[in-house]
Enzyme design. Structure first.
Site, PDB file in Angstrom:
ATOM      1  N   ASP A 255       0.830  -1.204   0.000  1.00  0.00           N
ATOM      2  CA  ASP A 255       0.000   0.000   0.000  1.00  0.00           C
ATOM      3  C   ASP A 255       0.868   1.259   0.000  1.00  0.00           C
ATOM      4  O   ASP A 255       0.527   2.274   0.586  1.00  0.00           O
ATOM      5  CB  ASP A 255      -0.948   0.010   1.210  1.00  0.00           C
ATOM      6  CG  ASP A 255      -2.090   1.006   1.052  1.00  0.00           C
ATOM      7  OD1 ASP A 255      -2.194   1.638  -0.019  1.00  0.00           O
ATOM      8  OD2 ASP A 255      -2.872   1.172   2.010  1.00  0.00           O
TER       9      ASP A 255
ATOM     10  N   CYS B 150     -16.369  -2.330  11.943  1.00  0.00           N
ATOM     11  CA  CYS B 150     -16.685  -1.124  12.709  1.00  0.00           C
ATOM     12  C   CYS B 150     -15.474  -0.273  13.058  1.00  0.00           C
ATOM     13  O   CYS B 150     -15.595   0.950  13.208  1.00  0.00           O
ATOM     14  CB  CYS B 150     -17.410  -1.489  14.011  1.00  0.00           C
ATOM     15  SG  CYS B 150     -18.752  -2.675  13.826  1.00  0.00           S
TER      16      CYS B 150
END
EC number: 1.1.2.-
Length: 723
Positions: A323, A624
Site C-alpha cells: 500500500d 466497525c
C-alpha cells in the site's frame, strides 16, 4: 453603488448603500487568472491555490510574523463548524476572503480578517456514500479559476461554484456512480482546465485522472493509470505498454492506481505530474500472479496538460505490495545537485524514501530513507530500482515491515523553504505486520473491510508483538536537507499522526499536532518558539496570508479520517466542533472553555460467552473499527461506542441492520451481518464499556501507568494484532 480601485493590488472595494443609508465595505476580487497564479509571489497576501503556488512548496514570503516576533502571536478569530467529523481542508484566501471545505463537502466563505460568514454551499452528498469512502466524509480543499471555485465531492461530482454568491454554476459526474469511487482531494487548475482524480482502490476500482473545462464542465481528456481488459482494447500506447508489465486477469480485481491526492502543474516545463496510488488487491501475487512491475502503480507520471498525453514516468515501488502510494504531495524546486542546477521533483511518499526526480526526463537523481525502512535496503542508481530485502514481501509467512501501510508520510502536506533549502516532513516512524490474504471479489466489494493486513493468533502474533515493542510507533517534524540528501534535524512529538506543515520567510515552520497544539519552530534548528492549545487535533497544513497590513497564520482544526479514528487512543479533551483558527500578532481572542461531556453508565453485561464476545470483537474489528476505532476506542469524530446513551443500546440492531441512522452517515450492514452477529458485536461493545469504567474507577499509579501505556502506542499495536 460606488467602485473604488485600490492601487497596487488587484482588489476592488464595493460599497453597498443599504436602506438606512449606511455603507458597508466588502472586498470584491478580480478573477483568478492564469497570470495571477503564475505570479503568485507577487501577491504574498493571498493563498490562491492548494500549495500557494504551482510549485506547491507551501512557503509564504510574508515575514511580519518571524522568529523574533512570534512570541506575540495570538488567536485573532475562529470559525466554528457544525460537526465533529474530520477537517482536512487547506483554505484558499483570495483578496480578503477565505474559502474552505468541511465534512460532507460543505463549502464556506468567510471574511479573512474576522471570520464572519459570507456564504455557505452544501452539495448535499448522500450520507449513504460513507460506506464506500475509505477514510471518512472528509475533503482537502478547493481550486480557483476566474470567478469560480471548484469542488470534488465524495460521490464523485466536480462542481463549479460562483465565488461571490456561493451558488452552483455547473456540476458533472466524474466517476461511475455504480462503482465505489470517491473524491477527497483538492482539484488543481491550470490553462483553463480543472484536473481531478479519485479514490477507491480499496474497493477494486481502476485509477484515472481527468481534465474538465473550467468554463463549461466539459470533459477534455482522461488518462488511465493502469491498463484495462486487453480484449476491450487500450485507450493509448501508454496503456498498451503498461499492460506488458501485468499478468493474469488483473482487471477482474480493478487493479487500483487511483490518483487521490497530488496533481502538480509545472509552469516552467508546461507538464502535469500525477502521483499514482497502490494496487488492488494489495498483494501483488493475487492481482498479477506472473509477476511484473504493474505500471503505473506507485509512480510519478508526467502528462501533457492540454491533451493528457503520456510524457514520462518514474516508478518508485515496482510491483508495490505494501500500500505504498505515490499520491503524497510533490514539490517542485530548482536546486544545485552535484555541481549542476537541476529542476527537480522532491517527493517523500509512503515508501519512506525522499526521491529527487529530474523534471525534464523523469530520471531518478537520489533516493535516501527519511524514516525507518525495512522493505528495501537502497536504490540502485544505475537502474533507478529499489533493492528489496528478502522476506519483506510476506510470501507465505508474516513479515513486520517498515513503514506501515500508513506510510512514513501520508496526506498531511509538507513544506519546502528556499531560504533554508530544507524540506519539512510530518514523519511517521512505524511498522506493521503484513500477511497473505485470500483474494476478495474486489469488483463487487460494496464496502471497505479490514482484510488487507492481519496476523494470525499464537506464535505469529507473539513475534509481531515483540518486534513492535522493540520499535514503538514514533512521530517527528523532520527537516530534510534537499541538496545534501540527509536529515538536518528532528523534533519528536508525543503522539503519532500529526499535522501538515507551513514554512515562511520569517524563518519559521508551523505545524499542528494530534494532541491539540499549534507550534512555531525555528526553521534552521527545530527549536520550539511558540505554541497554542487548540483543544483538538490539527491535521492539515497551515497557511499564511495578509489583510489590511497584518499577517495571519490560519489552520483547520479537528481530528477525523481513517488514521485518528483507527489508532485506538482516547483524547483527554474530548472532541469539540471543528474550527478554522486564525492567528496574528497581538491577537487577543480566546476559545470557549470545553468541558468533556458526562459519560453515561454502560448497560449491564450480557450473558454472552467469552467465545461470543471474542467473535464480536473480530466482527467489530472487521466492520466497525475503521470509523469507531480499534478496541472500540473512538477519537470523538464519530460516537465512541463505550459511551453510548441508553437509546442507542436499545436500538443497536435497528441501527446496524435496518439503517436507522443511514441518513446521518451510519451505513447498514444487513448484507453481511445477521442478528446473531450483531448481538455478539453489541456484547463486545458493552464489555469494552465496562472495562473502561473499571479503569476510570481505579486510582493511583496503576491507572496512570495503563493510560500512559495506551498513549505510548499499546492500543495502536493491538489494532494491528486484531484477528
Amino acid at each position: 453603488m460606488v467602485l473604488i480601485f485600490r492601487a497596487g493590488a488587484p482588489v476592488l472595494l464595493l460599497f453597498l448603500v443599504l436602506a438606512g443609508g449606511a455603507a458597508v465595505a466588502a472586498p470584491v476580487s478580480l478573477p483568478v487568472s492564469g497570470e495571477r497564479l503564475l505570479a503568485a509571489d507577487r501577491e504574498p497576501q493571498n493563498w490562491m491555490s492548494y500549495g500557494r503556488d504551482y510549485a506547491e512548496q507551501r512557503f509564504s514570503p510574508l515575514q511580519q510574523v518571524n522568529q523574533y516576533t512570534v512570541e506575540n502571536l495570538g488567536l485573532a478569530w475562529y470559525f466554528e463548524s457544525d460537526n465533529h467529523l474530520g477537517l482536512e481542508t487547506t483554505p484558499l484566501v483570495i483578496d480578503g476572503v477565505m474559502y474552505f471545505t468541511g465534512a460532507w463537502n460543505k463549502t464556506f466563505a468567510v471574511n479573512a480578517g474576522n471570520g464572519e460568514l459570507l456564504w455557505r454551499f452544501d452539495p448535499e452528498v448522500p450520507r449513504s456514500k460513507s460506506i464506500t469512502a475509505c477514510c471518512g466524509a472528509i475533503n482537502r480543499g478547493l481550486a480557483a479559476w476566474g470567478e469560480r471555485l471548484f469542488l470534488g465531492t465524495l460521490d464523485g461530482r466536480l462542481i463549479a461554484i460562483d465565488r461571490v454568491s456561493g451558488e452552483e454554476v455547473w456540476s458533472t459526474q466524474t466517476t461511475d456512480p455504480e462503482q465505489a469511487y470517491s473524491i477527497t482531494g483538492a482539484p488543481r487548475v491550470a490553462k483553463g482546465l480543472v484536473f481531478i482524480g479519485n479514490g477507491g482502490s480499496e474497493f477494486g476500482t481502476r485509477g484515472y485522472v481527468s481534465a474538465y473545462s473550467a468554463e463549461t464542465g466539459e470533459l477534455r481528456w482522461r488518462f488511465y493509470t493502469i491498463p484495462g481488459n486487453p480484449e476491450e482494447g487500450f485507450e493509448n500506447d501508454a496503456m498498451e505498454r503498461a499492460a506488458a508489465t501485468w499478468n493474469g486477469e488483473w482487471w477482474r480485481y480493478g487493479g487500483g492506481g487511483t490518483v487521490w491526492d497530488s496533481i502538480v502543474y509545472d509552469q516552467e516545463l508546461d507538464q502535469l505530474y500525477i502521483g499514482v496510488g497502490n494496487g488492488a488487491p494489495h498483494n501483488r501475487r493475487i492481482r498479477s500472479p506472473g509477476g511484473g512491475d504493474n505500471l503505473f502503480l506507485s509512480s510519478v507520471v508526467a502528462l501533457d496538460p492540454d491533451t493528457g498525453e503520456y510524457l514520462w514516468h518514474y516508478q518508485e515501488v515496482p510491483a508495490e505490495t505494501w500500500d505504498y502510494t505515490a499520491t503524497q504531495q510533490m514539490t517542485l524546486a530548482d536546486i544545485e545537485w552535484q555541481g549542476q542546477q537541476r529542476k527537480v521533483i522532491v517527493h517523500a511518499p509512503k515508501a519512506g524514501f525522499v526521491y529527487l526526480i529530474d523534471r525534464n526526463t523523469g530520471k531518478l537523481l537520489s533516493a535516501e530513507p527519511y524514516t525507518t525502512v525495512t522493505w528495501a535496503s537502497h536504490y540502485d542508481m544505475d537502474t533507478g530500482r529499489p533493492v528489496e530485502v528478502e522476506g519483506q514481501d510476506y510470501d507465505g509467512e508474516m513479515a513486520v515491515v517498515f513503514p506501515s501501510a500508513m506510510g512514513g508520510h501520508n496526506w498531511q502536506p509538507m513544506a519546502y523553504s528556499p531560504a533554508t533549502g530544507y524540506l519539512y516532513i510530518p514523519e511517521l516512524d512505524m511498522g506493521m505486520p503484513f500477511d497473505e490474504i485470500s483474494p476478495p471479489d474486489y469488483k463487487h466489494l460494496k464496502r471497505h473491510f479490514n482484510t488487507g493486513y492481519h496476523t494470525d493468533s499464537g506464535d505469529t502474533g507473539q513475534r509481531f508483538s515483540q518486534a513492535m515493542m522493540a520499535h514503538l510507533p514514533k512521530s517527528h517534524l523532520l527537516a530534510w536537507d534537499v541538496e545534501q540528501a540527509k536529515i538536518a534535524w528532528k523534533l519528536p512529538h508525543p503522539h503519532i499522526h500529526n499535522g501538515g506543515v507551513l514554512a515562511t520567510a520569517g524563518n519559521l515552520v508551523f505545524q499542528g499536532t494530534s494532541d491539540g497544539r499549534m507550534l512555531a519552530v525555528q526553521a534552521e534548528s527545530g527549536e520550539v518558539l511558540w505554541q497554542f492549545d487548540t483543544q483538538n487535533s490539527v491535521l492539515p497544513g497551515p497557511i499564511s496570508y495578509e489583510v489590511d497590513g497584518e499577517q495571519y497564520i490560519a489552520v483547520a482544526v479537528g481530528r477525523g479520517g481513517v488514521l485518528t479514528s483507527n489508532t485506538g487512543r482516547a483524547y483527554p479533551t474530548g472532541n469539540p466542533n471543528n474550527r478554522i483558527m486564525a492567528f496574528k500578532l497581538g491577537g487577543a481572542a480566546s476559545l470557549p472553555p470545553f468541558e468533556r461531556p458526562e459519560r453515561p453508565l454502560p448497560p449491564p453485561r450480557t450473558d454472552a460467552s467469552d467465545e461470543e464476545i471474542l467473535a464480536g470483537r473480530a466482527l467489530f474489528d472487521r466492520f466497525c473499527a475503521r470509523c469507531h476505532g480499534a478496541n472500540a476506542v473512538g477519537d470523538g469524530s464519530v460516537p465512541d461506542m463505550r459511551y453510548l446513551e441508553p437509546v442507542w443500546h436499545e436500538n443497536f440492531e435497528a441501527i446496524v441492520l435496518e439503517g436507522l441512522m443511514e441518513q446521518a452517515g451510519m451505513p447498514r450492514f444487513d448484507d453481511v451481518l445477521d442478528s446473531g452477529d450483531v448481538r455478539n458485536i453489541h456484547a463486545y461493545v458493552i464489555e469494552r464499556a465496562h472495562e473502561d469504567l473499571e479503569l476510570r474507577q481505579e486510582s493511583g499509579w496503576w491507572a496512570t501507568l495503563k493510560d500512559a501505556a495506551a498513549d505510548a502506542g499499546a492500543r495502536v499495536v493491538s489494532w494491528f494484532l486484531r484477528p
